[in-house]
Design an enzyme around this catalytic site. Sequence first.
Site, mmCIF file in Angstrom:
data_model
loop_
_atom_site.group_PDB
_atom_site.id
_atom_site.type_symbol
_atom_site.label_atom_id
_atom_site.label_comp_id
_atom_site.label_asym_id
_atom_site.label_seq_id
_atom_site.Cartn_x
_atom_site.Cartn_y
_atom_site.Cartn_z
ATOM 1 N N ARG A 157 -7.889 -1.824 8.568
ATOM 2 C CA ARG A 157 -9.156 -1.149 8.257
ATOM 3 C C ARG A 157 -9.849 -0.568 9.500
ATOM 4 O O ARG A 157 -10.411 -1.313 10.308
ATOM 5 C CB ARG A 157 -10.072 -2.140 7.550
ATOM 6 N N GLU A 191 -12.892 2.591 5.056
ATOM 7 C CA GLU A 191 -12.866 2.031 6.408
ATOM 8 C C GLU A 191 -14.140 2.194 7.235
ATOM 9 O O GLU A 191 -14.498 1.282 7.983
ATOM 10 C CB GLU A 191 -11.713 2.672 7.206
ATOM 11 N N ARG A 220 -5.885 7.442 16.910
ATOM 12 C CA ARG A 220 -7.205 7.350 16.264
ATOM 13 C C ARG A 220 -8.218 6.700 17.208
ATOM 14 O O ARG A 220 -9.395 7.088 17.224
ATOM 15 C CB ARG A 220 -7.117 6.596 14.931
ATOM 16 N N GLN A 260 0.830 -1.200 0.000
ATOM 17 C CA GLN A 260 0.000 0.000 0.000
ATOM 18 C C GLN A 260 0.863 1.249 0.000
ATOM 19 O O GLN A 260 0.339 2.359 -0.055
ATOM 20 C CB GLN A 260 -0.886 0.020 1.257
ATOM 21 N N GLU A 281 0.504 -1.623 4.710
ATOM 22 C CA GLU A 281 0.829 -0.201 4.818
ATOM 23 C C GLU A 281 2.280 -0.032 5.246
ATOM 24 O O GLU A 281 3.046 0.681 4.612
ATOM 25 C CB GLU A 281 -0.117 0.492 5.819
HETATM 26 N N1 MTE Z 1 -11.134 -2.945 -0.153
HETATM 27 C C1 MTE Z 1 -10.556 -4.012 -0.738
HETATM 28 N N2 MTE Z 1 -11.235 -4.691 -1.673
HETATM 29 N N3 MTE Z 1 -9.298 -4.412 -0.382
HETATM 30 C C2 MTE Z 1 -8.571 -3.759 0.584
HETATM 31 O O1 MTE Z 1 -7.441 -4.136 0.883
HETATM 32 N N4 MTE Z 1 -8.522 -1.915 2.203
HETATM 33 C C3 MTE Z 1 -9.319 -1.001 3.034
HETATM 34 C C4 MTE Z 1 -10.359 -0.255 2.196
HETATM 35 N N5 MTE Z 1 -11.072 -1.169 1.339
HETATM 36 C C5 MTE Z 1 -9.171 -2.627 1.224
HETATM 37 C C6 MTE Z 1 -10.476 -2.244 0.800
HETATM 38 C C7 MTE Z 1 -8.505 -0.013 3.754
HETATM 39 S S1 MTE Z 1 -7.730 -0.499 5.162
HETATM 40 C C8 MTE Z 1 -8.383 1.286 3.325
HETATM 41 S S2 MTE Z 1 -7.523 2.416 4.221
HETATM 42 C C9 MTE Z 1 -9.010 1.740 2.077
HETATM 43 O O2 MTE Z 1 -9.666 0.677 1.390
HETATM 44 C C10 MTE Z 1 -7.945 2.340 1.176
HETATM 45 O O3 MTE Z 1 -8.423 2.689 -0.048
HETATM 46 P P1 MTE Z 1 -9.104 4.110 -0.392
HETATM 47 O O4 MTE Z 1 -8.527 5.109 0.520
HETATM 48 O O5 MTE Z 1 -8.755 4.288 -1.796
HETATM 49 O O6 MTE Z 1 -10.571 3.898 -0.128
HETATM 50 N N1 HPA Z 2 -4.718 5.785 8.998
HETATM 51 C C1 HPA Z 2 -3.862 4.981 8.367
HETATM 52 N N2 HPA Z 2 -2.570 5.148 8.393
HETATM 53 C C2 HPA Z 2 -2.079 6.181 9.074
HETATM 54 C C3 HPA Z 2 -2.920 7.049 9.744
HETATM 55 C C4 HPA Z 2 -4.305 6.856 9.711
HETATM 56 O O1 HPA Z 2 -5.094 7.598 10.294
HETATM 57 N N3 HPA Z 2 -2.158 7.975 10.336
HETATM 58 C C5 HPA Z 2 -0.903 7.658 10.031
HETATM 59 N N4 HPA Z 2 -0.837 6.581 9.267
HETATM 60 MO MO1 MOS Z 3 -6.207 1.313 5.930
HETATM 61 S S1 MOS Z 3 -5.997 0.473 7.786
HETATM 62 O O1 MOS Z 3 -5.821 2.910 6.586
HETATM 63 O O2 MOS Z 3 -4.756 0.774 5.236
#
Ligand code: MTE
Ligand code: HPA
Ligand code: MOS
Length: 775
Positions: free
Chosen positions: A356, A726, A324, A211, A246
Amino acid sequence: MNHPGNPELKAAAWTAVGVARPHESAELHVLGQAAYTDDIPELNGTLHAALGLSAKAHARILSIDLEPVRAMPGVVDVYTVDDIPGTNDCGPIIHDDPILADGVVQYVGQPIFIVVADTHTNARRAARKAVVAYEELPAILTPQEAKAAQSYVLPPLQLKRGDFQAAFERAPHVVKGQLFVGGQEQFYLEGQIAYAIPKEHKGMFVQCSTQHPSEMQHVVAHALGRHSHHVQVECRRMGGGFGGKESQSALWAAAAAIAAAKSGRPVKLRADRDDDMMVTGKRHCFFYEYEVGYDGSGKILAAKVDMTLRAGFSADLSGPVATRAVCHFDNTYYLSDVDIRAGCGKTNTQSNTAFRGFGGPQGAIAIEYVIDEIARKLGRDPLDIRRLNFYGKEERNQTPYGQVIVDNVIEELTAELEQTSEYRARRAAVEAFNRSSPVLKKGIAFTPVKFGIAFNVTHLNQAGALVHVYVDGSVLVNHGGTEMGQGINTKVMQVVAHELGRDIAHVRVTATDTSKVANTSATAASTGADLNGKAAQDAARKIRQRLAEFAVKLHGGEVSGVQFHADAVHVNGVSVPFEELVQKAYLARVQLWSDGFYATPGLSWDAKTMSGHPFSYYAYGAAVSEVVVDTLTGEWKLLRADALYDAGQSLNPAIDIGQVEGAFIQGMGWLTTEQLWWNAAGKLMTHAPSTYKVPGISDCPEDFRVRLFENRNVEDSIHRSKATGEPPLLLPFSVFFAIRDAISSVGGHKVNPPLNAPATSEEILRAISAVEAAS
Ligand code: MTE
Ligand code: HPA
Ligand code: MOS
């Protein structure tokens, strides 16, 4: 060729955003043609790596005999900490995360050495043959033990407002208690993997499932003792990240790169599922102690919570996760006098990381548990107590950390879902059912969500993009976000198509690549589409502006009047096909590509005082779940779930509904069937799907009604949409509290079931016994 017509009419109807479209790779996913890192054709001479892991939770390494490893078939070499050319660290913030153990091991599963062999299987077989002599040291395994020993990876956090003690002492009623909420394995379908290819002049090209390509670049450069410009990291897509990639893709990227640098050959390191689960961190489990004062109506007057997280052996992202959690304890409730504490307990277990929700779910579930308890004590419907405590719009609208909430829609959203879910009638039906059913008991619950959107570390809220328009009119987009299945590329394609007036079929997004967009943030905190969508829009707008100026030169009129829609440019009453204008612009030497940048405005955070304006806006939601529990076996089933989620003006309702459904089921797994269990020696025993139960299709409710709430972001977000990644993970709180409601019926709703999460069948039976004993 000129096209007359009515451009205004077409412009009003034309949009590429706000429409439901399939995921850009949906067809490839279904056909098995979407390429993941392991599908990339291997270069001649590629070696395969495996990691040798610690068998002890905490021990000094007295000696390591690697000769039996070297003697195994196909083995080419073995590398230990002494072979790392640069820094032995892959920690994202604090540098306490060794790539390979250096003299001491701190958890069962910690990597000690890397073996490279001709095949994946030979490497894995060889990795088990090392003879390591340990001198065992005392190990701390649980957050409770860490708290008792005052063993922390970071200084504890505290957020206070008002005077908790005075308000608590004045309160007519109080509840005090403890709660334990377990962690969760990310269980991405594609495991951790990195493929490192040495290039000329100290170059290293790493393709990996991450990520955070920029962070991988930094870690690899440091580990190799090289500069960032020597290292290129690319990720086309992940088979899921869920936070687990991440920061913690770094170990794999670094290990593959170290082996590639040492051997001078391409090295692939693909984690086997068991190794992946043994080595990498998970969602933090939380242990809570709370004291809350309230009045006879159920209004909360004072709240104190002390949360201890199982951080694991190193800090990783535990600091921001704890922050958070602290900033989400309020959830949708105004809490006047609070004392919120969080300690990141240092334990001899995997270093827990992003998952997430990133601590948000763990913060919010504690106050929901307390409200559930207050409602039962007062003999009231929990929804009424929740409502009574909701944030107000004009008053009671400031969070404990000082941010004033200006976009509160929780009351309207609740009213809508209360009606569409038929909550009140179903509550009565559940009670009627329970009166005549001695063994099977039903339960129902309504839970609300408020979730702050932005990285809680302000500087991370930035993104970049690169948009190319080629002479044939096709559009290529690159941005700093990564695709993990969540649909970021589809949304960014829609944004760019919208700006340039192109059909989405003419837009393509390529792999995330550190050599295209530099210094990117992780795709995390649900901000991926928000940030990268804005950056790509910025790039596309620069190109559109140049094309508009050029069109006016050719056809006259005002630049501000030029419109781009339906694959044509409409200027001064003339419609020119996009391709035609682009070809002419190229010959006239107009720059047809551009970078773009975005930094979220208005954010601030003071980590010392735990106050500021950490979030750009809030996303809201609510859910109603109805379950039936077998009180003799502890088995249960989710009968119906209704979810209403505020995606603002959704960029793509199909993708957002998919995100809500996925997050709901994933969160339900966290709170019910997914149990992480370490034995007394600190070894994780649930390290494969045979013992770790993620929800399957049969666990999804037959009646599942997910809808998006009609709303528009009050902030100037990308097309006034809101993030969806999330926040919906908190919606299945309703499943947990419906199970608790069913258990509670066993004691005529007089006793608060002491139910911890995950509510496995054993846990449900334990809580039923406790209720029966107290009734
Ligand atoms: N959806 C799918 N299909 N696969 C994933 O790994 N990760 C989640 C969410 N939805 C995820 C997912 C997490 S932890 C985050 S932070 C967000 O997607 C990140 O993507 P976005 O910020 O583009 O929504
Ligand atoms: N979410 C995910 N990753 C992060 C954050 C958060 O709020 N802050 C720093 N790294
Ligand atoms: Mo999502 S836990 O912020 O990768």
